[in-house]
Design an enzyme around this catalytic site. Structure first.
Site, PDB file in Angstrom:
ATOM      1  N   HIS A 131     -20.172   1.764  21.888  1.00 43.46           N
ATOM      2  CA  HIS A 131     -20.978   0.752  21.753  1.00 43.46           C
ATOM      3  C   HIS A 131     -22.185   1.978  21.083  1.00 43.46           C
ATOM      4  O   HIS A 131     -21.823   2.509  19.939  1.00 43.46           O
ATOM      5  CB  HIS A 131     -22.276   1.270  22.975  1.00 43.46           C
ATOM      6  CG  HIS A 131     -21.378   0.666  24.890  1.00 43.46           C
ATOM      7  ND1 HIS A 131     -20.106   1.229  24.977  1.00 43.46           N
ATOM      8  CD2 HIS A 131     -21.276   0.181  24.930  1.00 43.46           C
ATOM      9  CE1 HIS A 131     -20.194   0.611  26.398  1.00 43.46           C
ATOM     10  NE2 HIS A 131     -21.051  -0.883  26.420  1.00 43.46           N
ATOM     11  N   LYS A 135     -27.603   3.333  22.711  1.00 44.12           N
ATOM     12  CA  LYS A 135     -26.804   3.418  24.013  1.00 44.12           C
ATOM     13  C   LYS A 135     -27.463   5.011  24.392  1.00 44.12           C
ATOM     14  O   LYS A 135     -27.105   5.508  24.096  1.00 44.12           O
ATOM     15  CB  LYS A 135     -25.791   2.993  24.562  1.00 44.12           C
ATOM     16  CG  LYS A 135     -25.117   3.319  25.697  1.00 44.12           C
ATOM     17  CD  LYS A 135     -24.164   2.383  25.859  1.00 44.12           C
ATOM     18  CE  LYS A 135     -23.811   2.398  27.713  1.00 44.12           C
ATOM     19  NZ  LYS A 135     -24.645   1.549  27.799  1.00 44.12           N
TER      20      LYS A 135
END
EC number: 1.17.1.8
Length: 242
Positions: A131, A135
């Site tokens: 990600h 995040k």
């Protein structure tokens, strides 16, 4: 036309849902809510509420929802057992959909990974998620959902077999070990790989999201569907009929 309230409207997903609703023909935005707003107004003006906030935000939403039940689509990740229990209790009086990922492709990945885990019992399982640098939680909620599914398919308790890192002289890999690893960098929307590894061969199941619109459109479709359902807990499998 179904009126959808966005809870956590200033976040990345909230903004994406707002954008996607502008072109939606079956639903429209009723209200954009963020921390410090009027919860009563959110519930009064909405047929369905989509929540992409924070664990504390979801906790507050569920507590208020008991006083004015409305269908809730919850996509917030990082929820603890207390909040999940509260969600289950609230679903007795309103329909609640909960998923760590609103992508239909990820739902199919989860289904296939579960089947592969059951069929390839001698294969080692490793899960990798990637990600963007912003995040906040790791592993991702989706990775943990995948891990739960493959563990359950083998009648294993994930808490007893999950590995989240390897360093130093740690010895050989155990038979039931399920590794869940995380990478963070750049602007990666989301990539999940579930790998099954055996001597002489391996199988990898991958899903890559290239836009948050994927999740937003999925959440909107689910919200429209949920508005017609009775009070209970729903998952992505209920929505897909698998």
């Amino acid at each position: 036309m179904i009126k959808i309230g966005i809870y956590g409207a200033k976040g990345r997903m909230g903004k994406q849902i707002e954008e996607c609703l502008k072109s939606e023909t079956q639903a429209r935005i009723s209200i954009l809510y963020d921390k410090g707003g009027n919860l009563g107004e959110l519930f009064e003006k909405s047929d369905v509420i989509i929540d992409f906030s924070s664990p504390s935000g979801t906790h507050e939403l569920l507590n208020y929802a008991r006083t004015m039940p409305k269908p809730l689509v919850i996509g917030t990740t990082g929820l603890d057992e207390k909040i999940l229990h509260l969600m289950q209790s609230a679903s007795e009086v309103m329909p609640i959909f909960y998923a760590t990922n609103m992508s239909l492709g990820v739902a199919v990945l989860n289904y296939l990974a579960s089947k592969a885990s059951q069929m390839l019992r001698n294969f080692d399982i490793e899960i990798l998620e990637m990600h963007h640098r912003h995040k906040k939680d790791a592993p991702s909620g989706t990775a943990m959902t995948l891990a739960q599914s493959v563990a359950k398919a083998r009648n294993l308790e994930l808490e007893k077999v999950r590995v989240s890192g390897r360093d130093g002289i740690i010895g050989e890999r155990s038979k039931d070990e399920i590794a869940v690893m995380s990478l963070r960098g750049g602007d990666i929307v989301g990539r999940h790989t579930v790998g099954f590894y055996e001597d002489g061969e391996f199988l990898e199941l991958n899903h890559t999201a290239t836009s948050r619109a994927t999740f937003a459109k999925g959440a909107i479709k689910i919200a429209i569907w949920l508005s017609k359902q009775e009070a209970k807990m729903y998952s992505i499998n209920d929505f897909l009929g698998i």
